[in-house]
Scaffold this motif. Sequence first.
Motif, PDB file in Angstrom:
ATOM      1  N   GLU A 180      -4.374  -3.818  -9.293  1.00 28.43           N
ATOM      2  CA  GLU A 180      -3.398  -4.553 -10.102  1.00 28.43           C
ATOM      3  C   GLU A 180      -1.993  -4.398  -9.518  1.00 28.43           C
ATOM      4  O   GLU A 180      -1.230  -5.366  -9.437  1.00 28.43           O
ATOM      5  CB  GLU A 180      -3.440  -4.055 -11.550  1.00 28.43           C
ATOM      6  N   ALA A 181      -1.649  -3.171  -9.089  1.00 25.75           N
ATOM      7  CA  ALA A 181      -0.318  -2.952  -8.511  1.00 25.75           C
ATOM      8  C   ALA A 181      -0.145  -3.751  -7.226  1.00 25.75           C
ATOM      9  O   ALA A 181       0.918  -4.337  -6.984  1.00 25.75           O
ATOM     10  CB  ALA A 181      -0.114  -1.456  -8.241  1.00 25.75           C
ATOM     11  N   LEU A 182      -1.187  -3.792  -6.404  1.00 26.01           N
ATOM     12  CA  LEU A 182      -1.113  -4.563  -5.162  1.00 26.01           C
ATOM     13  C   LEU A 182      -0.964  -6.050  -5.467  1.00 26.01           C
ATOM     14  O   LEU A 182      -0.194  -6.753  -4.809  1.00 26.01           O
ATOM     15  CB  LEU A 182      -2.360  -4.320  -4.307  1.00 26.01           C
ATOM     16  N   ARG A 183      -1.703  -6.523  -6.472  1.00 25.14           N
ATOM     17  CA  ARG A 183      -1.602  -7.938  -6.833  1.00 25.14           C
ATOM     18  C   ARG A 183      -0.176  -8.274  -7.269  1.00 25.14           C
ATOM     19  O   ARG A 183       0.390  -9.294  -6.864  1.00 25.14           O
ATOM     20  CB  ARG A 183      -2.590  -8.265  -7.957  1.00 25.14           C
ATOM     21  N   VAL A 184       0.406  -7.397  -8.094  1.00 25.28           N
ATOM     22  CA  VAL A 184       1.767  -7.635  -8.592  1.00 25.28           C
ATOM     23  C   VAL A 184       2.767  -7.597  -7.448  1.00 25.28           C
ATOM     24  O   VAL A 184       3.658  -8.458  -7.345  1.00 25.28           O
ATOM     25  CB  VAL A 184       2.127  -6.593  -9.673  1.00 25.28           C
ATOM     26  N   GLU A 185       2.659  -6.588  -6.582  1.00 15.89           N
ATOM     27  CA  GLU A 185       3.588  -6.457  -5.453  1.00 15.89           C
ATOM     28  C   GLU A 185       3.513  -7.664  -4.533  1.00 15.89           C
ATOM     29  O   GLU A 185       4.544  -8.214  -4.102  1.00 15.89           O
ATOM     30  CB  GLU A 185       3.279  -5.187  -4.663  1.00 15.89           C
ATOM     31  N   LEU A 186       2.306  -8.088  -4.225  1.00 16.07           N
ATOM     32  CA  LEU A 186       2.144  -9.207  -3.304  1.00 16.07           C
ATOM     33  C   LEU A 186       2.551 -10.524  -3.955  1.00 16.07           C
ATOM     34  O   LEU A 186       3.106 -11.406  -3.292  1.00 16.07           O
ATOM     35  CB  LEU A 186       0.695  -9.269  -2.794  1.00 16.07           C
ATOM     36  N   ALA A 187       2.284 -10.660  -5.246  1.00 13.89           N
ATOM     37  CA  ALA A 187       2.719 -11.867  -5.951  1.00 13.89           C
ATOM     38  C   ALA A 187       4.239 -11.970  -5.940  1.00 13.89           C
ATOM     39  O   ALA A 187       4.812 -13.051  -5.758  1.00 13.89           O
ATOM     40  CB  ALA A 187       2.186 -11.862  -7.375  1.00 13.89           C
ATOM     41  N   ALA A 188       4.906 -10.826  -6.113  1.00  4.88           N
ATOM     42  CA  ALA A 188       6.369 -10.813  -6.077  1.00  4.88           C
ATOM     43  C   ALA A 188       6.890 -11.202  -4.695  1.00  4.88           C
ATOM     44  O   ALA A 188       7.997 -11.731  -4.571  1.00  4.88           O
ATOM     45  CB  ALA A 188       6.890  -9.425  -6.464  1.00  4.88           C
ATOM     46  N   ALA A 189       6.071 -10.955  -3.676  1.00  2.00           N
ATOM     47  CA  ALA A 189       6.454 -11.317  -2.314  1.00  2.00           C
ATOM     48  C   ALA A 189       6.009 -12.730  -1.953  1.00  2.00           C
ATOM     49  O   ALA A 189       6.193 -13.166  -0.816  1.00  2.00           O
ATOM     50  CB  ALA A 189       5.856 -10.323  -1.320  1.00  2.00           C
ATOM     51  N   GLY A 190       5.403 -13.426  -2.925  1.00  2.00           N
ATOM     52  CA  GLY A 190       4.992 -14.796  -2.679  1.00  2.00           C
ATOM     53  C   GLY A 190       3.600 -14.943  -2.114  1.00  2.00           C
ATOM     54  O   GLY A 190       3.223 -16.011  -1.650  1.00  2.00           O
ATOM     55  N   LEU A 232       0.831  -1.205   0.000  1.00  2.00           N
ATOM     56  CA  LEU A 232       0.000   0.000   0.000  1.00  2.00           C
ATOM     57  C   LEU A 232       0.866   1.255   0.000  1.00  2.00           C
ATOM     58  O   LEU A 232       0.600   2.219  -0.722  1.00  2.00           O
ATOM     59  CB  LEU A 232      -0.919   0.012   1.224  1.00  2.00           C
ATOM     60  N   ALA A 233       1.900   1.245   0.825  1.00  2.00           N
ATOM     61  CA  ALA A 233       2.777   2.410   0.932  1.00  2.00           C
ATOM     62  C   ALA A 233       3.489   2.694  -0.387  1.00  2.00           C
ATOM     63  O   ALA A 233       3.866   3.841  -0.657  1.00  2.00           O
ATOM     64  CB  ALA A 233       3.794   2.198   2.046  1.00  2.00           C
ATOM     65  N   ALA A 234       3.668   1.663  -1.213  1.00  2.00           N
ATOM     66  CA  ALA A 234       4.370   1.825  -2.491  1.00  2.00           C
ATOM     67  C   ALA A 234       3.473   2.370  -3.593  1.00  2.00           C
ATOM     68  O   ALA A 234       3.966   2.780  -4.648  1.00  2.00           O
ATOM     69  CB  ALA A 234       4.971   0.484  -2.933  1.00  2.00           C
ATOM     70  N   LEU A 235       2.159   2.397  -3.359  1.00  2.00           N
ATOM     71  CA  LEU A 235       1.244   2.906  -4.384  1.00  2.00           C
ATOM     72  C   LEU A 235       1.393   4.417  -4.540  1.00  2.00           C
ATOM     73  O   LEU A 235       1.699   5.128  -3.581  1.00  2.00           O
ATOM     74  CB  LEU A 235      -0.211   2.614  -3.985  1.00  2.00           C
TER      75      LEU A 235
END
Length: 203
Positions: free
Chosen positions: A177-187, A133-136
């Motif tokens: 979409e950004a949250l999905r990508v960020e969290l997917a990258a974190a596993g 969230l903070a990265a958005l």
Amino acid sequence: MPPDESDERLMLRFRGGDVRAFEALMRRHRAPVFSFLVRLTADRARAEDLCQEVFLKVVKASRTWEERARFRTWVYAIARNLAIDEARRAAFRRAEPLDAPGPRGAAAHPADGPSPDAAADAALLRPRLEAALAALPAEQREVFLLREYAGLRFAEIAEVTGTPENTVKSRMRYALEALRVELAAAGVGPDDGAPSAAGGASR
């Protein structure tokens, strides 16, 4: 005092001098407004101060308040504007003096989270979501927070932010979409409770 009494009716009663009506509004809205401000500012102490200021403004405005908009929309607009004003003041303070040392790397960025192997652990999801969230971008973050944490409809978010409703919906889609990508990258995947872009912009 009926438990299902509307916010607007409570505000009118408070304007008429019923202090219990304001207490009911505080019980109903203080926690979600504080939660919104915590995630918007990423600073619990600042959020606490801002939350107090929000309800002080509600008190001060009560004598002239008119039922032109939903109370909830109005109170989140106050919270958002206070947070923006405070962020501008903080940015100005950081810029003076110009030769002051800036934040060091570890303090300026969230710490790396645990390995993806542990992502299924629910206790680890929250800090990952907070970091994502903070990265958005600020505009996307505030729309996401007003939608998912404050529960406002898109038309209400448009009113709070002074932004066309279609723009609000676009920002929500980009945020998801950004949250999905960020969290997917974190596993972290959808089965772990990550936000879903399918939750989109229907209302």
